[in-house]
Design a protein around this motif. Structure first.
Motif, PDB file in Angstrom:
ATOM      1  N   ALA A  83      -3.344  11.150  -8.425  1.00 48.62           N
ATOM      2  CA  ALA A  83      -3.995  11.549  -7.188  1.00 48.62           C
ATOM      3  C   ALA A  83      -3.015  12.399  -6.378  1.00 48.62           C
ATOM      4  O   ALA A  83      -1.860  12.007  -6.195  1.00 48.62           O
ATOM      5  CB  ALA A  83      -4.407  10.317  -6.388  1.00 48.62           C
ATOM      6  N   PRO A  84      -3.414  13.574  -5.905  1.00 48.88           N
ATOM      7  CA  PRO A  84      -2.496  14.425  -5.139  1.00 48.88           C
ATOM      8  C   PRO A  84      -1.858  13.718  -3.945  1.00 48.88           C
ATOM      9  O   PRO A  84      -0.685  13.969  -3.634  1.00 48.88           O
ATOM     10  CB  PRO A  84      -3.384  15.589  -4.698  1.00 48.88           C
ATOM     11  CG  PRO A  84      -4.415  15.683  -5.787  1.00 48.88           C
ATOM     12  CD  PRO A  84      -4.698  14.266  -6.170  1.00 48.88           C
ATOM     13  N   LEU A  85      -2.599  12.843  -3.276  1.00 44.77           N
ATOM     14  CA  LEU A  85      -2.019  12.114  -2.152  1.00 44.77           C
ATOM     15  C   LEU A  85      -0.856  11.248  -2.609  1.00 44.77           C
ATOM     16  O   LEU A  85       0.176  11.167  -1.919  1.00 44.77           O
ATOM     17  CB  LEU A  85      -3.084  11.246  -1.472  1.00 44.77           C
ATOM     18  CG  LEU A  85      -2.576  10.328  -0.350  1.00 44.77           C
ATOM     19  CD1 LEU A  85      -1.920  11.130   0.769  1.00 44.77           C
ATOM     20  CD2 LEU A  85      -3.716   9.475   0.198  1.00 44.77           C
ATOM     21  N   MET A  86      -0.987  10.612  -3.758  1.00 43.25           N
ATOM     22  CA  MET A  86       0.090   9.770  -4.274  1.00 43.25           C
ATOM     23  C   MET A  86       1.338  10.602  -4.553  1.00 43.25           C
ATOM     24  O   MET A  86       2.461  10.191  -4.236  1.00 43.25           O
ATOM     25  CB  MET A  86      -0.360   9.067  -5.550  1.00 43.25           C
ATOM     26  CG  MET A  86       0.653   8.102  -6.120  1.00 43.25           C
ATOM     27  SD  MET A  86       0.785   6.589  -5.153  1.00 43.25           S
ATOM     28  CE  MET A  86      -0.741   5.766  -5.645  1.00 43.25           C
ATOM     29  N   VAL A  87       1.150  11.781  -5.127  1.00 44.92           N
ATOM     30  CA  VAL A  87       2.288  12.662  -5.390  1.00 44.92           C
ATOM     31  C   VAL A  87       2.953  13.076  -4.082  1.00 44.92           C
ATOM     32  O   VAL A  87       4.179  13.037  -3.948  1.00 44.92           O
ATOM     33  CB  VAL A  87       1.830  13.909  -6.184  1.00 44.92           C
ATOM     34  CG1 VAL A  87       2.990  14.875  -6.371  1.00 44.92           C
ATOM     35  CG2 VAL A  87       1.267  13.497  -7.542  1.00 44.92           C
ATOM     36  N   LYS A  92       7.544  12.928  -0.630  1.00 48.84           N
ATOM     37  CA  LYS A  92       7.998  12.934   0.754  1.00 48.84           C
ATOM     38  C   LYS A  92       8.957  11.765   0.991  1.00 48.84           C
ATOM     39  O   LYS A  92       9.936  11.894   1.744  1.00 48.84           O
ATOM     40  CB  LYS A  92       6.803  12.874   1.708  1.00 48.84           C
ATOM     41  CG  LYS A  92       6.058  14.207   1.829  1.00 48.84           C
ATOM     42  CD  LYS A  92       4.714  14.058   2.502  1.00 48.84           C
ATOM     43  CE  LYS A  92       4.857  13.947   3.998  1.00 48.84           C
ATOM     44  NZ  LYS A  92       5.245  15.235   4.621  1.00 48.84           N
ATOM     45  N   MET A  93       8.700  10.637   0.361  1.00 51.21           N
ATOM     46  CA  MET A  93       9.649   9.517   0.446  1.00 51.21           C
ATOM     47  C   MET A  93      10.996   9.898  -0.140  1.00 51.21           C
ATOM     48  O   MET A  93      12.054   9.628   0.453  1.00 51.21           O
ATOM     49  CB  MET A  93       9.094   8.289  -0.287  1.00 51.21           C
ATOM     50  CG  MET A  93       8.043   7.514   0.468  1.00 51.21           C
ATOM     51  SD  MET A  93       7.586   5.994  -0.405  1.00 51.21           S
ATOM     52  CE  MET A  93       9.120   5.081  -0.316  1.00 51.21           C
ATOM     53  N   LEU A 141      -2.679  20.820   0.852  1.00 51.04           N
ATOM     54  CA  LEU A 141      -3.385  20.536   2.098  1.00 51.04           C
ATOM     55  C   LEU A 141      -2.871  19.272   2.775  1.00 51.04           C
ATOM     56  O   LEU A 141      -2.948  19.147   4.001  1.00 51.04           O
ATOM     57  CB  LEU A 141      -4.896  20.420   1.847  1.00 51.04           C
ATOM     58  CG  LEU A 141      -5.618  21.736   1.562  1.00 51.04           C
ATOM     59  CD1 LEU A 141      -7.069  21.483   1.186  1.00 51.04           C
ATOM     60  CD2 LEU A 141      -5.535  22.672   2.762  1.00 51.04           C
ATOM     61  N   TRP A 142      -2.336  18.332   2.001  1.00 52.93           N
ATOM     62  CA  TRP A 142      -1.730  17.156   2.627  1.00 52.93           C
ATOM     63  C   TRP A 142      -0.522  17.559   3.460  1.00 52.93           C
ATOM     64  O   TRP A 142      -0.174  16.893   4.447  1.00 52.93           O
ATOM     65  CB  TRP A 142      -1.308  16.130   1.574  1.00 52.93           C
ATOM     66  CG  TRP A 142      -2.455  15.452   0.901  1.00 52.93           C
ATOM     67  CD1 TRP A 142      -2.799  15.537  -0.412  1.00 52.93           C
ATOM     68  CD2 TRP A 142      -3.439  14.601   1.510  1.00 52.93           C
ATOM     69  NE1 TRP A 142      -3.927  14.797  -0.660  1.00 52.93           N
ATOM     70  CE2 TRP A 142      -4.340  14.208   0.502  1.00 52.93           C
ATOM     71  CE3 TRP A 142      -3.636  14.140   2.810  1.00 52.93           C
ATOM     72  CZ2 TRP A 142      -5.427  13.376   0.755  1.00 52.93           C
ATOM     73  CZ3 TRP A 142      -4.727  13.305   3.057  1.00 52.93           C
ATOM     74  CH2 TRP A 142      -5.608  12.936   2.046  1.00 52.93           C
ATOM     75  N   MET A 159       2.456   9.795   4.355  1.00 50.96           N
ATOM     76  CA  MET A 159       3.685   9.286   4.960  1.00 50.96           C
ATOM     77  C   MET A 159       4.838   9.324   3.949  1.00 50.96           C
ATOM     78  O   MET A 159       4.606   9.200   2.751  1.00 50.96           O
ATOM     79  CB  MET A 159       3.464   7.865   5.460  1.00 50.96           C
ATOM     80  CG  MET A 159       2.478   7.770   6.595  1.00 50.96           C
ATOM     81  SD  MET A 159       3.098   8.547   8.102  1.00 50.96           S
ATOM     82  CE  MET A 159       4.375   7.360   8.592  1.00 50.96           C
ATOM     83  N   PRO A 160       6.074   9.482   4.459  1.00 51.77           N
ATOM     84  CA  PRO A 160       6.478   9.672   5.857  1.00 51.77           C
ATOM     85  C   PRO A 160       6.152  11.090   6.336  1.00 51.77           C
ATOM     86  O   PRO A 160       6.433  12.059   5.635  1.00 51.77           O
ATOM     87  CB  PRO A 160       7.980   9.416   5.825  1.00 51.77           C
ATOM     88  CG  PRO A 160       8.389   9.766   4.434  1.00 51.77           C
ATOM     89  CD  PRO A 160       7.242   9.394   3.547  1.00 51.77           C
ATOM     90  N   ASN A 161       5.560  11.179   7.523  1.00 48.91           N
ATOM     91  CA  ASN A 161       5.049  12.473   7.997  1.00 48.91           C
ATOM     92  C   ASN A 161       6.054  13.269   8.812  1.00 48.91           C
ATOM     93  O   ASN A 161       5.713  14.322   9.345  1.00 48.91           O
ATOM     94  CB  ASN A 161       3.771  12.274   8.796  1.00 48.91           C
ATOM     95  CG  ASN A 161       4.002  11.513  10.088  1.00 48.91           C
ATOM     96  OD1 ASN A 161       5.040  10.865  10.251  1.00 48.91           O
ATOM     97  ND2 ASN A 161       3.040  11.566  10.998  1.00 48.91           N
TER      98      ASN A 161
END
Length: 338
Positions: A83-87, A92-93, A141-142, A159-161
């Motif tokens: 899932a792109p959000l997971m990546v 980002k972490m 887009l995230w 996150m983290p944003n």
């Protein structure tokens, strides 16, 4: 001279079980950090008894924690499996923990067979056809928060944003990846070690058609090659025999652990098998430091590569470290201060 980087598959050998192969990767990364290599990238492969690491993000964290200077990244994350959000969240972490040292390399292939790919994705939304472009757009887009008004994802934050996504690199072995990398303005890494497409054509096209973007203002092309370096041409040929036999088996769909030099030299090759190995040598640079440098320079010049990324998959871990040491000396890398 051109900067050098490493692509590591955490190769399993007949004498090195998977857990030991992972520890060897951490040891090699420390070695590369001291030698002055620019990047250390980890691949994602699944259900291959020859490759120990299916989760580059986990290895990136482990390696970044024990190195000081070298950038650490994925070579790459196979985006169709995730899932792109997971990546976005995971990288980002990593960027938050190791700021300025993480790379996000992305591939469009599954990195495995069809059954394993199905197992990886069976609980995810299934879409028909190649949805890589859609997934890549969602990943960006995230970061940009550019979802249309009213889109449900507008209320979801990766996150983290307070940290950006690391630099994004598109990986490929064809003109498709070259063209896409140029259009979206991202870094591009070309896999010469298994490509059928011409490396120089791909990288020159990328540079000529690059469009500056929020991701990169200038093009940066990485040429990834397979090489084996030893004190003499004969010793390098001996070490490379393991890769020759391994490639022969892979061409037959046999992804077994890397064989020893002794097994490879004792193998009863047929004439057709020897011819196949000779053809495969177009993808492998073997010899002393001077020999390999002489072999690589025309391709580096023709491709206008900004960086050379090397994969060395030999049986003996210490021989692999020596190969990278001699290559570093040949390319006059600046060693890190003790």
């Amino acid at each position: 001279m051109i900067p050098l980087s490493i692509l590591d598959l955490s190769m399993v050998t007949t004498g090195t079980p998977p857990a030991a192969a992972l520890r060897n990767s951490i040891d090699l990364a420390r070695h590369a950090d001291a030698l002055g290599y620019v990047r250390y990238w980890l691949a994602e492969h699944h259900n291959l008894s020859s490759v120990a690491s299916p989760a580059p993000d986990i290895m990136i964290g482990q390696i970044a924690a024990v190195t000081k200077h070298i950038r650490v990244g994925s070579g790459g994350v196979m985006l169709p499996n995730h899932a792109p959000l997971m990546v976005a969240e995971r990288f980002k972490m990593l960027e938050a923990l190791f700021p300025g040292r993480i790379d996000l390399g992305i591939g469009r292939a599954p990195g495995t067979d069809q059954a394993t790919a199905h197992a990886l994705r069976r609980r995810l939304e299934v879409r028909e056809g190649d949805d890589f472009l859609e997934r890549l757009q969602e990943l960006t887009l995230w970061e940009t928060r550019g979802f249309p008004p009213g889109h449900p994802y507008n209320n979801v934050i990766a996150m983290p944003n307070d940290v950006p996504l690391p630099p994004i690199w598109l990986l490929g072995s064809s003109d498709y990846s070259s063209e896409l990398s140029a259009q979206v303005g991202m870094g591009f890494a070309f896999a010469h070690h298994f490509a059928s497409f011409d490396a120089a054509d791909a990288l020159v096209h990328y540079r000529a058609h690059f469009r500056p973007s929020r991701w990169r203002s200038t093009p940066h092309g990485i040429l990834a090659v397979a090489a084996v370096v030893a004190e003499t041409d004969d010793e390098a040929e001996r070490l490379a025999s393991s890769m020759d036999l391994n490639r022969l088996r892979r061409d037959r769909g046999q992804y077994s652990p890397l064989p020893s030099v002794e097994e490879a030299l004792a193998y009863p090759y047929t004439d057709s098998e020897r011819a196949s190995i000779a053809r495969n040598r177009d993808k492998l640079f073997v010899g002393s430091p001077a020999t390999v440098l002489q072999m690589l320079q025309p391709m580096i010049a023709a491709s206008q590569a900004d960086e050379l990324m090397v994969i060395t998959a030999v049986y003996d871990h210490e021989a692999r470290k020596r190969s990278y040491s001699m290559l570093a000396d040949a390319f006059q890398l600046q060693r890190a201060a003790a």
